[in-house]
Motif scaffolding. Structure first.
Motif, PDB file in Angstrom:
ATOM      1  N   ASP A 225       6.347  -3.886   5.460  1.00  0.00           N
ATOM      2  CA  ASP A 225       6.257  -4.373   6.823  1.00  0.00           C
ATOM      3  C   ASP A 225       5.589  -5.602   6.793  1.00  0.00           C
ATOM      4  O   ASP A 225       4.589  -5.732   7.811  1.00  0.00           O
ATOM      5  CB  ASP A 225       5.576  -3.211   7.609  1.00  0.00           C
ATOM      6  CG  ASP A 225       6.744  -1.977   7.927  1.00  0.00           C
ATOM      7  OD1 ASP A 225       7.887  -2.066   7.411  1.00  0.00           O
ATOM      8  OD2 ASP A 225       6.239  -0.887   8.417  1.00  0.00           O
ATOM      9  N   GLY A 226       5.529  -6.320   5.939  1.00  0.00           N
ATOM     10  CA  GLY A 226       5.314  -7.703   6.010  1.00  0.00           C
ATOM     11  C   GLY A 226       3.709  -7.473   5.227  1.00  0.00           C
ATOM     12  O   GLY A 226       3.071  -8.644   5.366  1.00  0.00           O
ATOM     13  N   HIS A 227       3.191  -6.489   4.808  1.00  0.00           N
ATOM     14  CA  HIS A 227       1.974  -6.257   4.240  1.00  0.00           C
ATOM     15  C   HIS A 227       2.153  -6.291   2.405  1.00  0.00           C
ATOM     16  O   HIS A 227       3.133  -5.696   2.069  1.00  0.00           O
ATOM     17  CB  HIS A 227       1.280  -5.044   4.802  1.00  0.00           C
ATOM     18  CG  HIS A 227       0.896  -5.221   5.974  1.00  0.00           C
ATOM     19  ND1 HIS A 227       0.290  -6.077   6.910  1.00  0.00           N
ATOM     20  CD2 HIS A 227       1.656  -4.209   7.186  1.00  0.00           C
ATOM     21  CE1 HIS A 227       0.450  -5.822   8.143  1.00  0.00           C
ATOM     22  NE2 HIS A 227       1.267  -4.583   8.362  1.00  0.00           N
ATOM     23  N   ARG A 228       1.212  -6.609   1.879  1.00  0.00           N
ATOM     24  CA  ARG A 228       1.092  -6.779   0.444  1.00  0.00           C
ATOM     25  C   ARG A 228       0.503  -5.444   0.105  1.00  0.00           C
ATOM     26  O   ARG A 228      -0.787  -5.368   0.002  1.00  0.00           O
ATOM     27  CB  ARG A 228       0.607  -7.809  -0.198  1.00  0.00           C
ATOM     28  CG  ARG A 228       1.176  -9.227  -0.236  1.00  0.00           C
ATOM     29  CD  ARG A 228       0.397 -10.362  -0.658  1.00  0.00           C
ATOM     30  NE  ARG A 228      -0.157 -10.323  -2.062  1.00  0.00           N
ATOM     31  CZ  ARG A 228       0.331 -10.396  -2.984  1.00  0.00           C
ATOM     32  NH1 ARG A 228       1.699 -10.980  -3.392  1.00  0.00           N
ATOM     33  NH2 ARG A 228      -0.506 -10.165  -4.276  1.00  0.00           N
ATOM     34  N   ALA A 229       1.348  -4.676  -0.650  1.00  0.00           N
ATOM     35  CA  ALA A 229       0.844  -3.400  -1.145  1.00  0.00           C
ATOM     36  C   ALA A 229       0.738  -3.474  -2.733  1.00  0.00           C
ATOM     37  O   ALA A 229       1.754  -3.666  -3.227  1.00  0.00           O
ATOM     38  CB  ALA A 229       1.512  -2.314  -0.693  1.00  0.00           C
ATOM     39  N   GLY A 230      -0.354  -2.970  -3.218  1.00  0.00           N
ATOM     40  CA  GLY A 230      -0.539  -3.172  -4.596  1.00  0.00           C
ATOM     41  C   GLY A 230      -0.087  -1.631  -5.233  1.00  0.00           C
ATOM     42  O   GLY A 230      -0.835  -0.707  -4.540  1.00  0.00           O
ATOM     43  N   ILE A 231       0.448  -1.377  -6.230  1.00  0.00           N
ATOM     44  CA  ILE A 231       0.869  -0.121  -6.704  1.00  0.00           C
ATOM     45  C   ILE A 231       0.039   0.245  -7.939  1.00  0.00           C
ATOM     46  O   ILE A 231       0.085  -0.486  -9.114  1.00  0.00           O
ATOM     47  CB  ILE A 231       2.325  -0.093  -6.971  1.00  0.00           C
ATOM     48  CG1 ILE A 231       3.167  -0.416  -5.822  1.00  0.00           C
ATOM     49  CG2 ILE A 231       2.909   1.592  -7.413  1.00  0.00           C
ATOM     50  CD1 ILE A 231       2.894   0.079  -4.531  1.00  0.00           C
ATOM     51  N   PHE A 232      -0.660   1.402  -8.075  1.00  0.00           N
ATOM     52  CA  PHE A 232      -1.392   2.002  -9.239  1.00  0.00           C
ATOM     53  C   PHE A 232      -0.801   3.271  -9.394  1.00  0.00           C
ATOM     54  O   PHE A 232      -0.916   4.274  -8.645  1.00  0.00           O
ATOM     55  CB  PHE A 232      -2.826   1.969  -8.522  1.00  0.00           C
ATOM     56  CG  PHE A 232      -3.356   0.658  -8.046  1.00  0.00           C
ATOM     57  CD1 PHE A 232      -4.422  -0.023  -8.870  1.00  0.00           C
ATOM     58  CD2 PHE A 232      -3.212   0.342  -6.820  1.00  0.00           C
ATOM     59  CE1 PHE A 232      -4.671  -1.171  -8.374  1.00  0.00           C
ATOM     60  CE2 PHE A 232      -3.636  -0.877  -6.476  1.00  0.00           C
ATOM     61  CZ  PHE A 232      -4.552  -1.666  -7.182  1.00  0.00           C
TER      62      PHE A 232
END
Length: 389
Positions: free
Chosen positions: A261-268
């Motif tokens: 939704d337009g946000h940068r999400a880092g995946i761990f």
């Protein structure tokens, strides 16, 4: 039994070893020898992946190479596959394995490159293979260091200083609060601990003294690697200082980003929770590398954190069958058997941006057309052709 000397290629030695004290100890010996070496570590289940990475790097370098494997007991099938694969490589590559597990007898009987010696741990075998490369003044010192590791690894309880050796084994295996993807840095940190432990031991420090000095030994590793103001800050716990180091060097090659939704999400993927929580604080708040951090477990369970202005409670309710607070939430993926980081990223992408469905006719709306009966076909044929009358 005589340990063979290490093979010295024109190019590099690629050293694959186990993930315990003996595995790192073998690499510690190789490092002391000054050989040009790349180090890799793997648990038994990760051997195929590690071999893939090594082969890829050998081909990229394009120089004659040697693959050294220590402290990993290959199955006969694994040994056959590795032997066959290296024989087919376009880059000349020599193979050598130093092992001390009795279950490697079948491999040792079949392959000349599989050296098996159950009376010495891998660290001792590695030392003996490179002893001729060490300065003569250091050989006795490193021989005793190898013996020290041997006491713990082969569980020689009657040997003097067994408990001290066992303490070093535990020290190397302890969580160091560095991010899981930073394998090179974690290995360098373990080499630091091994070296500093031996320095203290050789100085005559007893185990209680070493244990009391452990904070300083750990902190010493961070000097020059994080900001001096953070290094000297007495209100900043040591674990947090390690988290700052991780946050400084992690990038999208180790923490992939997904747009939600337009946000940068880092995946761990499968990080220890305290390490994840500590590292993302700096990555999100100070370095602004991401808006959202998502911790993913192999069972599909999620923990989400967000910077101000982003509501991960609403995002989790929308996509991940969860919810919570704007800044912290939980959720889950439909896929609860995730293999690795790539699989986790793919599952999240599919969840937040599912592929458009292919248009298909509903079964109930389909019209079935039956072929005409034979008689009806003749009648229709006659009606439709004027010449027939």
């Amino acid at each position: 039994m005589t340990t063979p000397q290490i093979i010295q290629p024109e190019g590099w030695v690629y050293h694959l070893s186990h993930t315990d004290l003996d595995g790192y100890g073998a690499q510690f010996m190789l490092k002391a020898s000054g050989l040009k070496a790349f180090f890799f570590n793997a648990d038994y289940r990760d051997i195929p992946l590690a071999i893939d990475q090594i082969v890829e790097q050998i081909l990229e370098k394009g120089e004659p190479a040697a693959l050294l494997i220590t402290d990993l007991n290959l199955s006969l099938d694994q040994a056959e596959q590795i032997d066959k694969r290296l024989r087919k490589l376009k880059v000349p590559t020599t193979l050598q394995l130093l092992d001390h597990h009795a279950t490697g007898a079948d491999c040792a009987a079949k392959f000349g490159w599989y050296h098996l010696d159950t009376e010495r741990c891998a660290t001792k075998l590695a030392y003996e293979s490179v002893a001729h490369l060490l300065p003569e003044a250091q050989r006795a010192q490193y021989a005793e260091r190898a013996n020290f590791v041997d006491r713990a690894d082969r569980w020689l309880k009657e040997e003097p200083q067994f408990r001290k050796a066992l303490y070093l084994l535990g020290l190397v295996m302890q969580d160091d609060h560095l991010a899981p993807p930073l394998r090179e840095l974690k290995r360098t940190y373990r080499f630091h601990l091994i070296e500093q432990f031996f320095v203290a031991h050789e100085r005559g420090d007893n185990l209680e003294t070493i244990e009391r000095s452990l904070y300083d030994l750990r902190k010493q590793f961070l000097e020059g690697k994080i900001e001096k103001s953070d290094f000297d800050d007495p209100e900043l716990p040591l674990n947090d200082k390690f988290h700052l180091l991780s946050a400084a060097v992690l990038d999208e090659s180790t923490v992939p980003m997904v747009d939600i939704d337009g946000h940068r999400a880092g995946i761990f993927f499968n990080w220890p929770h305290d390490v994840w929580r500590g590292v993302i604080m700096d990555m999100m708040e100070t370095r602004q590398k991401m808006d959202i951090a998502i911790s993913v477990r192999g069972n599909g369970k999620l923990s989400l954190r967000a910077n101000p202005g982003v509501d991960v409670g609403a995002i989790s309710a929308k996509y991940f069958r969860g919810g919570g607070h704007p800044g912290a939430a939980g959720g889950e993926l439909k896929d609860n058997r995730l293999r690795d980081l790539d699989h986790a990223v793919s599952s999240i992408k599919q969840t937040v941006s599912p592929a458009a469905p292919v248009a298909t006719a509903k079964l109930g709306s389909m019209i079935t057309i039956q072929p005409p009966r034979a008689g009806a076909q003749k009648k229709q044929s006659g009606q439709g052709n004027p010449a027939a009358s």
